[in-house]
Design a protein around this motif. Structure first.
Motif, PDB file in Angstrom:
ATOM      1  N   GLY A 207       0.817  -1.210   0.000  1.00 43.77           N
ATOM      2  CA  GLY A 207       0.000   0.000   0.000  1.00 43.77           C
ATOM      3  C   GLY A 207       0.854   1.264   0.000  1.00 43.77           C
ATOM      4  O   GLY A 207       2.036   1.221   0.326  1.00 43.77           O
ATOM      5  N   PRO A 208       0.267   2.431  -0.373  1.00 47.14           N
ATOM      6  CA  PRO A 208       1.008   3.703  -0.331  1.00 47.14           C
ATOM      7  C   PRO A 208       1.481   4.016   1.097  1.00 47.14           C
ATOM      8  O   PRO A 208       0.921   3.510   2.070  1.00 47.14           O
ATOM      9  CB  PRO A 208      -0.023   4.730  -0.793  1.00 47.14           C
ATOM     10  CG  PRO A 208      -1.094   3.939  -1.471  1.00 47.14           C
ATOM     11  CD  PRO A 208      -1.110   2.601  -0.831  1.00 47.14           C
ATOM     12  N   LYS A 209       2.486   4.871   1.195  1.00 53.68           N
ATOM     13  CA  LYS A 209       3.096   5.183   2.512  1.00 53.68           C
ATOM     14  C   LYS A 209       2.068   5.651   3.524  1.00 53.68           C
ATOM     15  O   LYS A 209       2.078   5.256   4.670  1.00 53.68           O
ATOM     16  CB  LYS A 209       4.167   6.277   2.339  1.00 53.68           C
ATOM     17  CG  LYS A 209       5.388   5.828   1.564  1.00 53.68           C
ATOM     18  CD  LYS A 209       6.474   6.910   1.612  1.00 53.68           C
ATOM     19  CE  LYS A 209       7.511   6.727   0.515  1.00 53.68           C
ATOM     20  NZ  LYS A 209       7.102   7.349  -0.752  1.00 53.68           N
ATOM     21  N   ASP A 210       1.158   6.534   3.084  1.00 62.17           N
ATOM     22  CA  ASP A 210       0.202   7.122   4.033  1.00 62.17           C
ATOM     23  C   ASP A 210      -1.085   6.307   4.166  1.00 62.17           C
ATOM     24  O   ASP A 210      -2.025   6.718   4.836  1.00 62.17           O
ATOM     25  CB  ASP A 210      -0.173   8.543   3.575  1.00 62.17           C
ATOM     26  CG  ASP A 210       1.075   9.416   3.473  1.00 62.17           C
ATOM     27  OD1 ASP A 210       2.010   9.185   4.269  1.00 62.17           O
ATOM     28  OD2 ASP A 210       1.104  10.300   2.608  1.00 62.17           O
ATOM     29  N   SER A 211      -1.125   5.164   3.537  1.00 63.06           N
ATOM     30  CA  SER A 211      -2.356   4.369   3.542  1.00 63.06           C
ATOM     31  C   SER A 211      -2.481   3.566   4.843  1.00 63.06           C
ATOM     32  O   SER A 211      -1.497   3.128   5.424  1.00 63.06           O
ATOM     33  CB  SER A 211      -2.365   3.421   2.347  1.00 63.06           C
ATOM     34  OG  SER A 211      -3.423   2.506   2.457  1.00 63.06           O
ATOM     35  N   LYS A 212      -3.750   3.361   5.290  1.00 62.48           N
ATOM     36  CA  LYS A 212      -3.995   2.533   6.477  1.00 62.48           C
ATOM     37  C   LYS A 212      -3.673   1.067   6.176  1.00 62.48           C
ATOM     38  O   LYS A 212      -3.236   0.324   7.032  1.00 62.48           O
ATOM     39  CB  LYS A 212      -5.472   2.649   6.892  1.00 62.48           C
ATOM     40  CG  LYS A 212      -5.864   4.043   7.384  1.00 62.48           C
ATOM     41  CD  LYS A 212      -7.360   4.109   7.641  1.00 62.48           C
ATOM     42  CE  LYS A 212      -7.785   5.542   7.962  1.00 62.48           C
ATOM     43  NZ  LYS A 212      -9.247   5.663   8.071  1.00 62.48           N
ATOM     44  N   ASP A 213      -3.950   0.667   4.924  1.00 60.84           N
ATOM     45  CA  ASP A 213      -3.721  -0.729   4.541  1.00 60.84           C
ATOM     46  C   ASP A 213      -2.259  -0.925   4.165  1.00 60.84           C
ATOM     47  O   ASP A 213      -1.729  -0.236   3.292  1.00 60.84           O
ATOM     48  CB  ASP A 213      -4.604  -1.117   3.349  1.00 60.84           C
ATOM     49  CG  ASP A 213      -6.079  -0.948   3.671  1.00 60.84           C
ATOM     50  OD1 ASP A 213      -6.468  -1.293   4.794  1.00 60.84           O
ATOM     51  OD2 ASP A 213      -6.817  -0.477   2.788  1.00 60.84           O
ATOM     52  N   SER A 214      -1.606  -1.862   4.835  1.00 59.87           N
ATOM     53  CA  SER A 214      -0.201  -2.124   4.524  1.00 59.87           C
ATOM     54  C   SER A 214      -0.073  -2.807   3.170  1.00 59.87           C
ATOM     55  O   SER A 214       0.921  -2.653   2.471  1.00 59.87           O
ATOM     56  CB  SER A 214       0.431  -2.991   5.615  1.00 59.87           C
ATOM     57  OG  SER A 214      -0.303  -4.210   5.731  1.00 59.87           O
ATOM     58  N   SER A 215      -1.105  -3.592   2.789  1.00 66.96           N
ATOM     59  CA  SER A 215      -1.075  -4.228   1.469  1.00 66.96           C
ATOM     60  C   SER A 215      -2.484  -4.609   1.038  1.00 66.96           C
ATOM     61  O   SER A 215      -3.408  -4.660   1.852  1.00 66.96           O
ATOM     62  CB  SER A 215      -0.192  -5.484   1.508  1.00 66.96           C
ATOM     63  OG  SER A 215      -0.809  -6.476   2.312  1.00 66.96           O
ATOM     64  N   THR A 216      -2.640  -4.837  -0.266  1.00 60.80           N
ATOM     65  CA  THR A 216      -3.913  -5.312  -0.821  1.00 60.80           C
ATOM     66  C   THR A 216      -3.617  -6.532  -1.680  1.00 60.80           C
ATOM     67  O   THR A 216      -2.467  -6.771  -2.050  1.00 60.80           O
ATOM     68  CB  THR A 216      -4.586  -4.225  -1.687  1.00 60.80           C
ATOM     69  OG1 THR A 216      -3.663  -3.815  -2.696  1.00 60.80           O
ATOM     70  CG2 THR A 216      -5.009  -3.031  -0.863  1.00 60.80           C
ATOM     71  N   LYS A 217      -4.668  -7.290  -1.980  1.00 59.89           N
ATOM     72  CA  LYS A 217      -4.504  -8.482  -2.811  1.00 59.89           C
ATOM     73  C   LYS A 217      -5.029  -8.198  -4.216  1.00 59.89           C
ATOM     74  O   LYS A 217      -6.029  -7.510  -4.389  1.00 59.89           O
ATOM     75  CB  LYS A 217      -5.278  -9.671  -2.217  1.00 59.89           C
ATOM     76  CG  LYS A 217      -4.837 -10.078  -0.817  1.00 59.89           C
ATOM     77  CD  LYS A 217      -3.425 -10.653  -0.814  1.00 59.89           C
ATOM     78  CE  LYS A 217      -3.000 -11.080   0.588  1.00 59.89           C
ATOM     79  NZ  LYS A 217      -1.581 -11.420   0.662  1.00 59.89           N
ATOM     80  N   SER A 218      -4.343  -8.756  -5.196  1.00 57.28           N
ATOM     81  CA  SER A 218      -4.784  -8.611  -6.578  1.00 57.28           C
ATOM     82  C   SER A 218      -4.395  -9.870  -7.339  1.00 57.28           C
ATOM     83  O   SER A 218      -3.571 -10.653  -6.870  1.00 57.28           O
ATOM     84  CB  SER A 218      -4.140  -7.378  -7.216  1.00 57.28           C
ATOM     85  OG  SER A 218      -4.659  -7.173  -8.512  1.00 57.28           O
ATOM     86  N   SER A 219      -4.983 -10.046  -8.512  1.00 54.22           N
ATOM     87  CA  SER A 219      -4.587 -11.186  -9.335  1.00 54.22           C
ATOM     88  C   SER A 219      -3.498 -10.743 -10.301  1.00 54.22           C
ATOM     89  O   SER A 219      -3.381  -9.551 -10.628  1.00 54.22           O
ATOM     90  CB  SER A 219      -5.785 -11.719 -10.128  1.00 54.22           C
ATOM     91  OG  SER A 219      -6.148 -10.801 -11.124  1.00 54.22           O
ATOM     92  N   MET A 220      -2.715 -11.698 -10.774  1.00 48.34           N
ATOM     93  CA  MET A 220      -1.656 -11.389 -11.731  1.00 48.34           C
ATOM     94  C   MET A 220      -2.254 -10.814 -13.015  1.00 48.34           C
ATOM     95  O   MET A 220      -1.697  -9.913 -13.632  1.00 48.34           O
ATOM     96  CB  MET A 220      -0.849 -12.652 -12.032  1.00 48.34           C
ATOM     97  CG  MET A 220       0.444 -12.389 -12.762  1.00 48.34           C
ATOM     98  SD  MET A 220       1.467 -13.865 -12.856  1.00 48.34           S
ATOM     99  CE  MET A 220       2.074 -13.991 -11.163  1.00 48.34           C
ATOM    100  N   GLU A 221      -3.423 -11.342 -13.389  1.00 43.53           N
ATOM    101  CA  GLU A 221      -4.092 -10.870 -14.606  1.00 43.53           C
ATOM    102  C   GLU A 221      -4.440  -9.383 -14.480  1.00 43.53           C
ATOM    103  O   GLU A 221      -4.253  -8.603 -15.412  1.00 43.53           O
ATOM    104  CB  GLU A 221      -5.372 -11.695 -14.813  1.00 43.53           C
ATOM    105  CG  GLU A 221      -5.777 -11.813 -16.252  1.00 43.53           C
ATOM    106  CD  GLU A 221      -6.926 -12.801 -16.440  1.00 43.53           C
ATOM    107  OE1 GLU A 221      -7.324 -13.000 -17.578  1.00 43.53           O
ATOM    108  OE2 GLU A 221      -7.407 -13.370 -15.434  1.00 43.53           O
ATOM    109  N   ASN A 222      -4.939  -8.991 -13.304  1.00 41.14           N
ATOM    110  CA  ASN A 222      -5.237  -7.576 -13.035  1.00 41.14           C
ATOM    111  C   ASN A 222      -3.987  -6.723 -13.191  1.00 41.14           C
ATOM    112  O   ASN A 222      -4.000  -5.660 -13.820  1.00 41.14           O
ATOM    113  CB  ASN A 222      -5.763  -7.406 -11.606  1.00 41.14           C
ATOM    114  CG  ASN A 222      -7.270  -7.514 -11.543  1.00 41.14           C
ATOM    115  OD1 ASN A 222      -7.932  -7.674 -12.550  1.00 41.14           O
ATOM    116  ND2 ASN A 222      -7.796  -7.448 -10.335  1.00 41.14           N
TER     117      ASN A 222
END
Length: 849
Positions: A207-222
């Motif tokens: 996630g971006p530096k200032d974001s609450k979420d440290s990471s998000t999930k995505s598919s490789m296709e996305n």
């Protein structure tokens, strides 16, 4: 890729959620996945997001951009910084997405040389082709741009950074050329290897530096789609930067050069991939393209079903969305298909049997619109309230159900198609425009030398499963499927003058109809007179069209058919020939000015010239007393009846008489708009007591006379049922006990002044006679109640301000409006009410309310 080797390729959504505050449309940062990630797209580089290329060019062929706001350099610099800051934030997200792709590539390469490889080196090179290079280019660009924004002033330059970024687009060209291969290889490897499937389905993105979420999930296709999306975004940013950069700034020529390179690159990519953007390769190696798709209502087993219909180059496929478990990809189930070589358009005359079309009474449709509008207002209030989000979500779900019901029940125009070797199918559409579009698209494809295609069950399954990726229309058109930021549309009255048309090859009997969108579907609102035997019709007719959250105006031009032998048995079938059709977006900034806005719609070589202006609902509903008391419009009813020495105003009696003489069989009488110029001419004639008024009435279009009567009641300085009694009418109609309601509602009528009561009873009996002809004129008591209720009851401005009866322009179907309709409907459904009987009973009741 499926077992038969079919790989769908299609066009993405045109909407990239672009805004100058942050360019924040990347699916990963807000948790929304974009279906377009599954496709090789047609890239739209237009700053206005139009579906075709939009590149402004100077006399030398160079790309040019609008000049910045002159004399406002400081504001321009601030805007430029805002644009850059937003782009930098989205650039950070993009780099994180690229890095998420690079990270699994390294261990996969290491494993490829071991005794237990997950993928071969060639497969890795194909899937991750040029990703590392693109990542490094953007990391370098980000690292150089960040300090420039941190030390921002008028001397800072960034043009050289964008110019360098544009000069490296060759890397993107290589990526795009390989994109289809990359997706196919990734899909094939996922099917063959469970370990790679897990990796490709859940890629972790920082996630971006200032974001609450440290990471998000995505598919490789996305993630593999992101580089294609990014080029378009960079081009849009360049447009905005140039807009806010003075021409004498050192950045200007560099940004202009970067824009030229980017646009040329995008144009070349579009030309290359456009022919195959919606293609499917069949097992026999044939190319099958998706030409058009959309949601239609099918009549199946005498009930309405919502279908997603796909028109391919060689067949029409009707599918429904399958119910899937949470988290699983949605899929389609094929209901039927027809090869275009076997498809014909069937009319009722040549069908052996036709399923009965269930058409709901219009009042039920109107009541549902009211409920949806009330829900919309409630949702907006809850969103502003502390801890109101959960209730807003429940209301949103309810509104979704009601809007979906409305979309299913409202269409009535039949569109029949027939398989000459099999069954017939019936769709219901809300607009003749839509039916013409489907028919034209199919007939255009049928002009080619088509062979009837027979699909095996496996081929059909493969084609149907590809529909999810191929579709270009992604969501059912209900409010809950739209972003909150999307324009809510216009509420009020659109004034349209249909002026003239040119471009006809020969003389004909010509007329136009006007449609606007309302609650997700289109409704016909007005119709010009037929201009006979001409190739250059000059209608010059003005219409007042009520808008209910509308965003588009459609104009259809027809040739009138006077040959009775060609009439179709089906009431809903229009046998007149569509000569052309076109659509314009109702831009609030354009139409909300006080001046008329002139425009031209081009349709199949025909040009229709028209003008329009918009009046918001809160302005249009004001009751403004006339300054001249000598006329009848805007003058109190007791003043008019006293002057005329009549019990009911002359204007009311004459309009009713004319409508009953020749308009009672007219479809949509009182609902269809009359020509505004005719209505104004009649208004002037009644106001000045012209001797020729009876001749004018006999010559005038009946919808104009109906419109004049409605206008008279709308312009009364206070409503016919009076401001004083309005609160009591609202309370009376809300009573539950039938006896108490009857007692109260009759008592309120007795309390009206005599001229008001006599006029109301006269109008009431007239509307009942109109409703008796409902099978012909399609106007039920409920329809008439909807048309006249607010006109007869809506309080004058001072009263509505006191009680806050109309709160805002979009509150068109408010609780009050629903109650106003119900009050009139109560009296319309009541047995005949006699003036003498009411007055006789006055002796037994107090007149105080």
């Amino acid at each position: 890729m499926d077992a038969l080797g079919q790989q769908p390729v299609n066009q993405p959504d045109a909407d990239f959620n672009y805004n100058t505050d942050g360019y924040d449309g990347d699916g990963a940062e807000d948790g929304k996945s974009q279906d377009s990630s599954e496709t090789l797209p047609y890239i739209d580089e237009s700053p206005t997001m139009s579906p075709q290329l939009c590149v402004s060019q100077g006399p030398d062929g160079e790309a040019v951009s609008p000049s910045p706001l002159e004399g406002d350099v400081e504001k321009g610099l601030e805007m430029k910084k805002l644009v850059l800051s937003g782009f930098l934030a989205s650039e950070e997200i993009y780099i994180n997405q690229l890095e998420a792709l690079v990270l699994p590539m390294r261990p996969l390469k290491a494993a490829a040389t071991s005794s237990q490889p997950v993928l071969t080196m060639q497969q890795i090179e194909t899937i991750f082709y040029k990703i590392q290079d693109i990542f490094e280019i953007h990391k370098e660009f980000y690292d150089a741009l960040l300090p420039s924004i941190q030390r921002w002033d008028e001397k800072v330059t960034v043009g050289h950074l964008f110019q360098k970024l544009a000069s490296q687009l060759g890397i993107y060209k290589a990526f795009v050329d390989n994109y289809k291969n990359a997706l196919e290889t990734a899909e094939k490897c996922s099917q063959a290897n469970n370990y790679f499937q897990k990796i490709s389905e859940t890629v972790s993105v920082k996630g971006p530096k200032d974001s609450k979420d440290s990471s998000t999930k995505s598919s490789m296709e996305n993630l593999l789609y992101k580089p294609i999306d990014r080029v378009t975004r960079s081009t849009l940013v360049l447009h905005d930067l140039l807009k806010h950069t003075p021409k004498d700034h050192p950045d200007f020529p560099l940004l202009q050069d970067a824009l030229r390179i980017s646009q040329n690159f995008l144009s070349s990519i579009n030309e290359e991939i456009d022919p195959r953007r919606t293609a499917v390769t069949t097992p026999k190696g044939e190319a099958r393209q998706l030409v058009k798709d959309g949601f239609l209502v099918e009549v199946s087993e005498s009930s309405r079903k919502l279908r997603h219909v796909f028109l391919f180059t060689d067949l029409l496929l009707c599918a429904k969305m399958k119910k899937t478990a949470v988290g699983r990809h949605q899929q389609y189930e094929c209901k039927w298909y027809i090869p275009l070589a076997d498809l014909t358009f069937q009319t009722l005359d040549d069908s052996d049997s036709c399923p009965s079309i269930q058409v709901l009474p219009e009042h039920e449709i109107e009541e549902m619109k009211m409920k949806i509008s009330v829900l919309k207002n409630d949702i907006q209030k809850e969103k502003k309230a502390p801890k109101g989000q959960s209730r807003a979500e429940r209301l949103r779900k309810k509104m979704n159900e009601q809007e979906s019901w409305l979309l299913l029940q409202s269409p009535t125009i039949p569109f029949r198609i027939h398989n000459k070797h099999g069954k017939s199918y019936l769709f219901l559409l809300s607009s003749d425009y839509e039916r013409a579009e489907w028919k034209e698209s199919i007939q255009k494809l049928q002009k080619k030398d088509l062979q009837a295609c027979m699909l095996s069950s496996v081929e059909l399954q493969v084609l149907t499963s590809s529909c999810f990726k191929l579709r270009t229309v992604h969501n059912i058109p209900v409010t809950t499927n739209k972003d909150d930021e999307e324009t809510p549309g216009l509420y009020g009255f659109l004034h349209v003058i249909v002026r003239s048309a040119t471009g006809f090859q020969e003389s004909a009997n010509l007329y136009c109809t006007l449609e606007v969108d309302s609650f997700g579907y289109f409704v016909s609102k007005a119709k010009t007179r037929v201009f006979r035997d001409t190739a250059e019709p000059q209608w010059n007719e003005e219409f007042e069209i009520e808008l209910e959250g509308s965003q588009y105006l459609r104009i259809l031009c027809y040739e009138k058919c006077f040959d009775k032998s060609m009439l179709n048995k089906d009431d809903n079938e229009i046998v007149d020939k569509i000569m052309g059709k076109g659509q314009v977006q109702l831009d609030p900034q354009t139409v909300q000015s006080k001046n008329w806005h002139m425009d031209v719609i081009e349709m199949n070589g025909i040009k229709v010239e028209f003008s329009m202006k918009f009046t918001s609902r809160d302005l249009s509903l004001k009751r403004t007393p006339s300054k001249k008391q000598s006329g009848v419009f805007g003058v109190k009813i007791n003043v008019v009846t006293k002057r005329e020495r009549s019990k009911v105003p002359y204007i009311v009696r004459q309009c009713i008489e004319e409508v009953e003489k020749r308009g009672i069989d007219e479809v949509g009488i009182y609902r269809i708009s009359g020509v505004a110029t005719d209505i104004q001419a009649l208004k002037l004639a009644f106001d000045t007591n012209t001797k020729d008024i009876l001749v004018m009435l006999s010559d005038m279009d009946i919808n104009a006379i109906a419109g004049t009567l409605k206008l008279y009641f709308r312009e009364l300085p206070e409503p016919l049922l009076t401001d004083r009694l309005y609160p009591a009418f609202m309370e009376g109609i809300a009573l539950s006990d039938p006896a108490a309601k009857e007692n109260c509602m009759m008592h309120l009528l007795r309390s009206l002044p005599d001229p008001n009561l006599m006029t109301f009873l006269t109008l009431l009996e007239h509307l009942k006679r109109v409703a008796e002809k409902e099978p012909v004129n399609k106007m039920s008591l409920h329809n008439l109640g909807t048309v006249f209720g607010p006109t007869l009851l809506r309080p004058s401005e001072s009263e509505s301000a006191k009680g806050q009866h109309i709160t805002c322009a979009s509150d068109i179907w408010s609780h009050d409006v629903m109650a106003q309709v119900q009050v009139l409907l109560y009296y319309l459904q009541h047995p005949p009410i006699s003036f003498a009987e009411l007055k006789r009973n006055t002796l037994y009741f107090s007149t105080d309310v």
